[in-house]
Write an enzyme that holds these catalytic residues in place. Structure first.
Site, mmCIF file in Angstrom:
data_model
loop_
_atom_site.group_PDB
_atom_site.id
_atom_site.type_symbol
_atom_site.label_atom_id
_atom_site.label_comp_id
_atom_site.label_asym_id
_atom_site.label_seq_id
_atom_site.Cartn_x
_atom_site.Cartn_y
_atom_site.Cartn_z
ATOM 1 N N GLN A 35 42.173 28.167 26.434
ATOM 2 C CA GLN A 35 41.265 28.543 27.158
ATOM 3 C C GLN A 35 41.169 28.378 29.284
ATOM 4 O O GLN A 35 40.457 28.861 29.881
ATOM 5 C CB GLN A 35 39.833 27.695 27.601
ATOM 6 C CG GLN A 35 39.028 26.919 26.013
ATOM 7 C CD GLN A 35 38.185 25.526 26.450
ATOM 8 O OE1 GLN A 35 38.647 24.431 26.357
ATOM 9 N NE2 GLN A 35 37.242 26.077 26.716
ATOM 10 N N CYS B 169 41.968 51.352 41.634
ATOM 11 C CA CYS B 169 43.317 52.041 40.767
ATOM 12 C C CYS B 169 43.117 53.831 40.823
ATOM 13 O O CYS B 169 42.053 54.631 41.506
ATOM 14 C CB CYS B 169 42.125 52.576 39.484
ATOM 15 S SG CYS B 169 43.724 52.807 38.023
ATOM 16 N N HIS C 65 39.499 33.257 28.087
ATOM 17 C CA HIS C 65 39.296 33.840 28.823
ATOM 18 C C HIS C 65 40.126 34.875 30.044
ATOM 19 O O HIS C 65 40.104 34.834 30.794
ATOM 20 C CB HIS C 65 38.786 32.483 29.549
ATOM 21 C CG HIS C 65 37.634 31.245 29.187
ATOM 22 N ND1 HIS C 65 37.909 30.216 28.924
ATOM 23 C CD2 HIS C 65 37.303 31.676 28.298
ATOM 24 C CE1 HIS C 65 36.136 29.792 28.574
ATOM 25 N NE2 HIS C 65 36.041 30.023 27.991
ATOM 26 N N PHE D 140 38.451 23.387 37.230
ATOM 27 C CA PHE D 140 37.057 23.606 38.585
ATOM 28 C C PHE D 140 36.156 23.448 37.824
ATOM 29 O O PHE D 140 34.890 23.276 38.363
ATOM 30 C CB PHE D 140 37.503 25.315 38.445
ATOM 31 C CG PHE D 140 38.774 25.711 38.614
ATOM 32 C CD1 PHE D 140 39.349 25.761 40.342
ATOM 33 C CD2 PHE D 140 40.038 26.706 37.563
ATOM 34 C CE1 PHE D 140 40.634 26.107 40.755
ATOM 35 C CE2 PHE D 140 40.638 27.182 38.685
ATOM 36 C CZ PHE D 140 41.477 26.536 40.130
ATOM 37 N N CYS E 86 40.801 52.076 32.879
ATOM 38 C CA CYS E 86 41.455 52.261 32.323
ATOM 39 C C CYS E 86 42.399 52.011 32.169
ATOM 40 O O CYS E 86 42.986 51.567 30.997
ATOM 41 C CB CYS E 86 42.462 53.562 32.866
ATOM 42 S SG CYS E 86 43.297 52.884 34.027
HETATM 43 ZN ZN LIG Z 1 42.200 52.487 36.274
#
Ligand SMILES: [Zn+2]
Length: 253
Positions: A106, A160, A126, A40, A137
């Site tokens: 990487q 989440c 990465h 990329f 969390c």
């Molecule tokens: Zn969370």
């Protein structure tokens, strides 16, 4: 020494590998291009047309989080089925032979894990794009789970249960490098006697630091990369042949 041709490169590499007690491979995008995953960062690559979304923008806006996931799922359709290439398989063979205490990459494509190297012996500078985590969390989410909710909610990125944002487990531009991965990579670079850089231009920080660290600690340095790098002058061996062609002879089993 820059190998004059493929045969010379393979013979020199075979000698260095035979002499080495601890080989630390360091891999970049070039090892995965034969698997159909484009580099990329390369000129004309995806990132020169489609500017990456920076971490601050991801945090700041639902629209950017939606766009980030839209791009990720588009990538999944193009590259999601990529399998390890000859380079990955050769390094997995060296690992199975007991020569590799750990591998530093990487890349975010999970192909080293797919080639059979246990995740705990892979240091990902990465991160990894094949799953997601909550930024608050750290709960892990699978891509299929995120996609199902994304599509059901009219292309809106889900959050989440704790309220935190869910993001691929990659290190984005503007996001700090993972401290533990950096420390482990440094320790590996300093403890090996052969540092094997494969498919990395070695310019993107922190990649540039590791070959020098290894060399200063007495390791031999091998660079397998199609293009010249800044470290070619100090390398014990430079291989500019195709990565898959150069490493295929080291695939066993
Ligand atoms: Zn969370």
């Amino acid at each position: 020494m820059i190998a004059s041709d493929l045969e010379t490169a393979i013979a020199a590499l075979r000698d260095l590998i035979a002499d080495a007690r601890a080989i630390v491979p360091f891999t970049g995008a070039g090892i995965s291009t034969e698997c159909g995953i484009p580099d990329f960062r390369s000129p004309g690559g995806l990132w020169s047309k489609n500017r990456p979304i920076e971490f601050g923008d991801f945090l700041a806006s639902q629209e950017m989080r939606d766009e980030s996931w839209r791009r990720r799922f588009a990538m999944q359709d193009s590259f999601g089925k990529a399998r390890p290439g000859r380079g990955h398989r050769a390094l997995a063979s060296l690992y199975k032979a007991g020569k590799v205490p750990g591998l530093v990459t990487q890349n975010i494509d999970n192909l080293h894990q797919d080639s059979g190297i246990p995740p705990q012996d892979i240091v990902e500078l990465h991160g990894n794009t094949t799953y997601a985590t909550c930024l608050e969390c750290r709960e892990r989410y699978e891509l299929a789970w995120v996609r199902e909710r994304f599509e059901r909610n009219g292309e809106r990125a889900p959050d989440c249960a704790c309220g935190g944002f869910i993001k691929t487990a990659t290190v984005s531009f503007g996001q700090s490098m993972p401290a533990e991965a950096m420390q482990r990579a440094e320790a590996l670079a300093k403890s090996c006697d052969l540092f094997l850089a494969v498919g990395s231009s070695l310019v993107v920080w922190p990649a540039a630091g590791f070959p020098l660290m290894a060399k200063r600690n007495g390791a031999a340095l091998v660079i397998v990369n199609r293009e010249p790098t800044e470290f070619d002058d100090i390398a014990d061996l430079v291989v500019r042949n195709d990565i898959g062609d150069a490493l295929a002879p080291f695939i066993t089993g």
